[in-house]
Structures are given as structure tokens and as C-alpha cells.
Design a protein around this motif. Structure first.
Motif, PDB file in Angstrom:
ATOM      1  N   GLU A   1       0.817  -1.221   0.000  1.00  0.00           N
ATOM      2  CA  GLU A   1       0.000   0.000   0.000  1.00  0.00           C
ATOM      3  C   GLU A   1       0.846   1.264   0.000  1.00  0.00           C
ATOM      4  OE1 GLU A   1      -3.159   0.393   2.752  1.00  0.00           O
ATOM      5  OE2 GLU A   1      -4.142  -1.484   2.194  1.00  0.00           O
ATOM      6  N   PHE A   2       1.942   1.254   0.768  1.00  0.00           N
ATOM      7  CA  PHE A   2       2.768   2.455   0.869  1.00  0.00           C
ATOM      8  C   PHE A   2       4.010   2.390  -0.009  1.00  0.00           C
ATOM      9  CE2 PHE A   2       0.704   2.569   5.222  1.00  0.00           C
ATOM     10  CZ  PHE A   2      -0.214   3.553   4.864  1.00  0.00           C
ATOM     11  N   GLY A   3       4.220   1.262  -0.711  1.00  0.00           N
ATOM     12  CA  GLY A   3       5.304   1.153  -1.680  1.00  0.00           C
ATOM     13  C   GLY A   3       6.696   1.245  -1.098  1.00  0.00           C
ATOM     14  N   ILE A   4       6.893   0.732   0.120  1.00  0.00           N
ATOM     15  CA  ILE A   4       8.203   0.797   0.762  1.00  0.00           C
ATOM     16  C   ILE A   4       9.070  -0.345   0.240  1.00  0.00           C
ATOM     17  CG2 ILE A   4       9.427   0.702   2.964  1.00  0.00           C
ATOM     18  CD1 ILE A   4       6.896   1.830   4.264  1.00  0.00           C
ATOM     19  N   ALA A   5      10.194  -0.009  -0.374  1.00  0.00           N
ATOM     20  CA  ALA A   5      11.069  -1.026  -0.964  1.00  0.00           C
ATOM     21  C   ALA A   5      12.118  -1.537   0.007  1.00  0.00           C
ATOM     22  CB  ALA A   5      11.753  -0.467  -2.215  1.00  0.00           C
ATOM     23  N   SER A   6      12.521  -0.721   0.970  1.00  0.00           N
ATOM     24  CA  SER A   6      13.572  -1.102   1.912  1.00  0.00           C
ATOM     25  C   SER A   6      13.030  -2.044   2.978  1.00  0.00           C
ATOM     26  CB  SER A   6      14.157   0.142   2.591  1.00  0.00           C
ATOM     27  OG  SER A   6      14.943  -0.212   3.713  1.00  0.00           O
ATOM     28  N   THR A   7      13.665  -3.208   3.106  1.00  0.00           N
ATOM     29  CA  THR A   7      13.249  -4.158   4.142  1.00  0.00           C
ATOM     30  C   THR A   7      13.440  -3.549   5.527  1.00  0.00           C
ATOM     31  OG1 THR A   7      13.916  -5.985   2.707  1.00  0.00           O
ATOM     32  CG2 THR A   7      13.567  -6.488   5.028  1.00  0.00           C
ATOM     33  N   THR A   8      14.536  -2.816   5.719  1.00  0.00           N
ATOM     34  CA  THR A   8      14.791  -2.195   7.016  1.00  0.00           C
ATOM     35  C   THR A   8      13.677  -1.231   7.386  1.00  0.00           C
ATOM     36  OG1 THR A   8      17.167  -2.350   6.586  1.00  0.00           O
ATOM     37  CG2 THR A   8      16.468  -0.873   8.361  1.00  0.00           C
ATOM     38  N   LEU A   9      13.183  -0.462   6.415  1.00  0.00           N
ATOM     39  CA  LEU A   9      12.115   0.487   6.694  1.00  0.00           C
ATOM     40  C   LEU A   9      10.795  -0.234   6.955  1.00  0.00           C
ATOM     41  CD1 LEU A   9      11.401   3.438   6.997  1.00  0.00           C
ATOM     42  CD2 LEU A   9      10.999   3.554   4.522  1.00  0.00           C
ATOM     43  N   VAL A  10      10.544  -1.312   6.222  1.00  0.00           N
ATOM     44  CA  VAL A  10       9.311  -2.071   6.431  1.00  0.00           C
ATOM     45  C   VAL A  10       9.247  -2.616   7.854  1.00  0.00           C
ATOM     46  CG1 VAL A  10       8.073  -4.188   5.798  1.00  0.00           C
ATOM     47  CG2 VAL A  10       8.907  -2.665   4.011  1.00  0.00           C
ATOM     48  N   VAL A  11      10.371  -3.101   8.367  1.00  0.00           N
ATOM     49  CA  VAL A  11      10.360  -3.700   9.706  1.00  0.00           C
ATOM     50  C   VAL A  11      10.501  -2.651  10.814  1.00  0.00           C
ATOM     51  CG1 VAL A  11      11.265  -5.888   8.838  1.00  0.00           C
ATOM     52  CG2 VAL A  11      12.859  -4.173   9.741  1.00  0.00           C
TER      53      VAL A  11
ATOM     54  N   GLY B   1      16.685  -6.776   8.985  1.00  0.00           N
ATOM     55  CA  GLY B   1      16.421  -5.867   7.877  1.00  0.00           C
ATOM     56  C   GLY B   1      17.706  -5.379   7.220  1.00  0.00           C
ATOM     57  N   LEU B   2      18.704  -5.028   8.037  1.00  0.00           N
ATOM     58  CA  LEU B   2      19.985  -4.566   7.492  1.00  0.00           C
ATOM     59  C   LEU B   2      20.695  -5.674   6.718  1.00  0.00           C
ATOM     60  CD1 LEU B   2      21.226  -2.512  10.576  1.00  0.00           C
ATOM     61  CD2 LEU B   2      20.497  -1.582   8.369  1.00  0.00           C
ATOM     62  N   ILE B   3      20.689  -6.893   7.289  1.00  0.00           N
ATOM     63  CA  ILE B   3      21.328  -8.021   6.596  1.00  0.00           C
ATOM     64  C   ILE B   3      20.596  -8.330   5.299  1.00  0.00           C
ATOM     65  CG2 ILE B   3      21.875 -10.493   6.743  1.00  0.00           C
ATOM     66  CD1 ILE B   3      22.160 -10.072   9.804  1.00  0.00           C
ATOM     67  N   ALA B   4      19.256  -8.293   5.346  1.00  0.00           N
ATOM     68  CA  ALA B   4      18.474  -8.595   4.148  1.00  0.00           C
ATOM     69  C   ALA B   4      18.728  -7.581   3.042  1.00  0.00           C
ATOM     70  CB  ALA B   4      16.984  -8.633   4.500  1.00  0.00           C
ATOM     71  N   ASP B   5      18.820  -6.296   3.399  1.00  0.00           N
ATOM     72  CA  ASP B   5      19.090  -5.278   2.381  1.00  0.00           C
ATOM     73  C   ASP B   5      20.475  -5.453   1.767  1.00  0.00           C
ATOM     74  OD1 ASP B   5      16.643  -3.993   2.458  1.00  0.00           O
ATOM     75  OD2 ASP B   5      17.249  -2.552   3.992  1.00  0.00           O
ATOM     76  N   ALA B   6      21.432  -5.939   2.575  1.00  0.00           N
ATOM     77  CA  ALA B   6      22.804  -6.081   2.082  1.00  0.00           C
ATOM     78  C   ALA B   6      23.049  -7.404   1.369  1.00  0.00           C
ATOM     79  CB  ALA B   6      23.788  -5.930   3.239  1.00  0.00           C
ATOM     80  N   PHE B   7      22.467  -8.508   1.902  1.00  0.00           N
ATOM     81  CA  PHE B   7      22.824  -9.840   1.409  1.00  0.00           C
ATOM     82  C   PHE B   7      21.629 -10.694   0.981  1.00  0.00           C
ATOM     83  CE2 PHE B   7      26.030  -8.597   4.618  1.00  0.00           C
ATOM     84  CZ  PHE B   7      27.160  -8.576   3.812  1.00  0.00           C
ATOM     85  N   GLY B   8      20.425 -10.233   1.218  1.00  0.00           N
ATOM     86  CA  GLY B   8      19.257 -11.008   0.825  1.00  0.00           C
ATOM     87  C   GLY B   8      18.503 -11.553   2.030  1.00  0.00           C
ATOM     88  N   LEU B   9      17.238 -11.892   1.810  1.00  0.00           N
ATOM     89  CA  LEU B   9      16.362 -12.365   2.881  1.00  0.00           C
ATOM     90  C   LEU B   9      16.833 -13.688   3.476  1.00  0.00           C
ATOM     91  CD1 LEU B   9      12.971 -11.490   1.148  1.00  0.00           C
ATOM     92  CD2 LEU B   9      13.920 -10.326   3.141  1.00  0.00           C
ATOM     93  N   ALA B  10      17.276 -14.622   2.637  1.00  0.00           N
ATOM     94  CA  ALA B  10      17.720 -15.926   3.130  1.00  0.00           C
ATOM     95  C   ALA B  10      18.935 -15.788   4.036  1.00  0.00           C
ATOM     96  CB  ALA B  10      18.035 -16.862   1.961  1.00  0.00           C
TER      97      ALA B  10
END
Length: 412
Positions: free
Chosen positions: A48-58, A376-385
Motif C-alpha cells: 500500500e505504501f510502496g516501501i522497498a527497503s526491508t529495514t524500513l518495512v520492519v 532488515g539490514l542483513i536482508a538489504d545487504a545480502f538477501g532475505l535468506a
């Protein structure tokens, strides 16, 4: 289970079953307030809010975790000073605006603010339901009391996560799924104000019967003792922090990870429901088992089962594997959660037990913020897995710390 009576007050589950059952129901409503967010809120941020950053979403979990941790920290002090019931009611008053803020949020800042209020509500209300149940049953049934309390709360989280996922698939992310939270907040507040009775009389009875009266401790004394100085309380506090660290990660990362893997929102809702539902149901068994077998073995094994479940989630890509990993994650958490609270209660004198539990819950729920932010920081840098695997490794290490540091202390 009867520890005598003073002024008509008795300790024991049988002797206090009506108030105990009422507190179980109220904690189900407390858990349901978190359940409305487990599936839909991360997706509101991304879709809904179009947030792309995982860190911001969490970020909403970070606000929730930090505020809840500090609310936990003061809840025991408030409970000893004002009484348990007043703090419980105060917690619900903070929770009342939350579902309405999520319903009407025009931007993500409203969601973050709502979760700050939810953190205060959860820190005060959930803490009181735990403390009051431990007060009612006395020293002989702590594992059972905590198991039933956490069963109610986390089973409600799971059921609500499923229902919100199903409702979101049928009607959209807002407003219909959030109506559940409106009902929970109103019912919890009304019951807490008009039906719940305070339990400080039960504490006075148990304190009078305690063999070691204990010297008066300041809040600073209790904080240092629980955080570092007592090896059992330290071991429990760090394990609680890491347990909720991986829960905070799963709360924010799993919906994004599963949708990235091709699942629709209804199936994501199923996965997000299975984990807390298994967690909740199994605590009815693991809580009493900790009274019989002791706390340490269940805590160590539970942390390692969680680590295995997180690793399985990260390295597989099919719904069936993810479903099995969710069951394992719920089972491992059910082994850990009531055993940790009971272990803290075992190691604490009745006169400062509420404060010690509050310090433990401070460290435990600070894990929400640390887990969500670090993942969130790790996911943005290296991926969710990669984020999931990193938290799996930390969870395994935490179990090893308990294995080395904790000394089994049988309930009195």
C-alpha cells in the motif's frame, strides 16, 4: 494444590480457577492484538505504501520492541506500587487506539506510532497476566500457570494471523482484517476494569510462608542481579532476548520472504498462523513438563530446534518444507517460552519476583527490535535468506550459553 489460607486467600490453581480462567481469556485478547499485525502489516508497508527497503518495512517492529521492552521494565515496579489490576487496565487503555490508527493510517508513520502504543499496551498488560497467574498458583505450579498463559496468548496470535490473512485475501489488507483488533481491545478493556481482581494478597501470603525472607532489594539491585550477577537469571535473560530476536525477524522478514518465493497472501497467512498456533498449543504440555523435568533441558533443546527450523526455512523454497519448518519453530519456542519465565520465577524471591520478571521481559522483548533491525539490514545487504540463516546461527549459540551457564533449580 493448596498452600494454606490467610484471610480467605489461598494459593493454587484449583482454589483460584475462576480468576485464573478469566486471566487466560484476557491474555488471549492481548495476543490477538499482536496477531492482527503478523500477516498484513508488513504487506501494508510494501504494497500500500510502496516501501522497498526491508529495514524500513520492519521499522514498525523496532518501535514495538523498544517500547514494549521499557514498558516491561517498569511494569513490575508499578505492579508492586499500584497493584496488578491497575497496571493491567492501564495497558488496555494504551491499546485501545491501536486498531483504529492502523485502519485510518494515511502513511507509514501512523503504523510506527500505533506500534509504539501497542508496545506499551503489551508490556503492561501481558506482563500483568503472567505475574498475576504466578501469584495465584504459588510455587508448585509455575510451569503450568505460565504454559496456560502463553498458550492463550500465542494461540490467539496464530488464529488471528490466519483469520487476517484469509480476510485480506477476500477483502483486501484494510479495513476488514483490522476489525478483529477493535473487538479484542474493547473486550479486554471491559473485562479488566469490571471483572479482574488484584492478586497482591496472594503475594503477601506466599512471602509470609517463604523460608528465606530475603533482604530488601532496590530496583537497581534486581536489574543487575537478573541481567548479569545471577547465572540462572543471566542465562534466561540472554536466551529470552535471542528467542524474541528470531521471532522479531520472522515477524518482519517471513511475509516478504514467502511472497518473494511465489506464495499468495492466503498461504502466507497459513504459514504465519502455524508457527504461533503450535507455539501456543504445545505450551499446555511443555509448561507442566518443566515442573517435572526441570527447566534447563527444555530451554537448550528448544533453542536448538528453533535454529534448525530457521535454517530449514532459509535453504528450502517449497510450501511443504516451509510448513514443516513453521511447525518446528513453534515447537522449539513452546519448549523455551514457559520454561524461561518459570526459571526466572524459581530464582527470584516473592518480594522482588515481579521486578525480576520485568527485567527478564525487558531483555526478552528488546529482542524484537534487535532482531527486526539486524535482519532488515542483513536482508538489504545480502538477501532475505542470509538474514534468516544469520539469526539461526545466533539462536544455536544462545542455547549453548544456557547449557554452560544455567544450573538446574527445581521448583520448591
Amino acid at each position: 494444590m493448596n498452600d494454606g489460607a490467610v484471610g480467605g486467600i489461598r494459593l493454587g490453581l484449583k482454589e483460584n480457577w475462576r480468576q485464573f480462567a478469566l486471566l487466560v481469556l484476557i491474555n488471549a485478547f492481548v495476543g490477538g492484538m499482536v496477531g492482527i499485525e503478523r500477516t498484513v502489516v508488513p504487506l501494508i508497508g510494501s504494497e500500500e505504501f510502496g516501501i522497498a527497503s526491508t529495514t524500513l518495512v520492519v521499522s514498525f517492529i523496532v518501535s514495538f520492541g523498544v517500547v514494549k521492552a521499557f514498558a516491561n521494565l517498569v511494569s513490575g515496579q508499578f505492579a508492586d506500587r499500584w497493584g496488578r489490576k491497575r497496571v493491567l487496565v492501564l495497558g488496555w487503555l494504551f491499546g485501545l487506539p491501536v486498531p483504529f490508527m492502523i485502519l485510518w493510517a494515511p502513511d507509514w508513520n501512523w503504523i510506527v506510532a500505533a506500534n509504539a502504543l501497542l508496545g506499551v499496551s503489551q508490556g503492561l498488560a501481558w506482563s500483568m497476566t503472567v505475574i498475576m497467574k504466578v501469584d495465584l498458583v504459588g510455587p508448585k505450579g509455575r510451569g503450568l500457570a505460565v504454559g496456560l498463559n502463553e498458550f492463550a496468548g500465542y494461540f490467539a496470535v496464530g488464529v488471528t494471523a490466519f483469520l487476517t490473512g484469509w480476510l485480506a485475501a477476500e477483502h483486501g489488507l484494510r479495513p476488514v482484517p483490522i476489525y478483529l483488533g477493535v473487538g479484542y481491545a474493547i473486550l479486554g478493556t471491559v473485562l479488566s476494569i469490571f471483572v479482574v481482581q488484584d492478586t497482591r494478597g496472594h503475594v503477601r501470603l506466599e512471602t509470609a510462608k517463604h523460608a528465606n525472607e530475603g533482604s530488601p532489594l532496590t530496583f537497581r539491585d534486581v536489574f543487575v542481579l537478573t541481567s548479569l550477577r545471577d547465572r540462572n537469571l543471566f542465562a534466561a535473560s540472554q536466551a529470552g532476548l535471542v528467542n524474541n530476536l528470531n521471532d522479531g525477524m520472522s515477524w518482519g522478514i517471513f511475509p516478504l520472504f514467502f511472497t518473494a518465493g511465489g506464495l499468495g497472501i492466503e498461504r502466507v497467512g497459513i504459514l504465519k498462523a502455524v508457527y504461533p498456533a503450535v507455539w501456543g498449543l504445545c505450551q499446555v504440555v511443555t509448561g507442566p513438563l518443566s515442573d517435572r523435568w526441570g527447566r534447563k533441558g527444555l530451554i537448550v533443546a528448544g533453542m536448538w530446534v528453533q535454529a534448525a527450523a530457521l535454517l530449514l526455512t532459509a535453504v528450502t523454497g517449497k510450501f511443504g518444507w516451509w510448513l514443516g519448518a513453521s511447525v518446528l519453530l513453534g515447537l522449539g519456542t513452546a519448549m523455551v517460552y514457559p520454561s524461561l519465565i518459570a526459571a526466572v520465577s524459581d530464582a527470584s524471591h516473592p518480594s522482588w519476583r515481579a521486578r525480576s520478571l520485568s527485567v527478564y521481559r525487558f531483555w526478552r522483548d528488546l529482542g524484537y527490535a534487535i532482531g527486526a533491525l539486524s535482519a532488515g539490514l542483513i536482508a538489504d545487504a545480502f538477501g532475505l535468506a542470509a538474514a534468516i540463516m544469520a539469526i539461526a546461527g545466533l539462536t544455536f549459540v544462545s542455547g549453548a550459553v544456557v547449557a554452560v551457564a544455567m544450573v538446574e533449580q527445581r521448583p520448591s
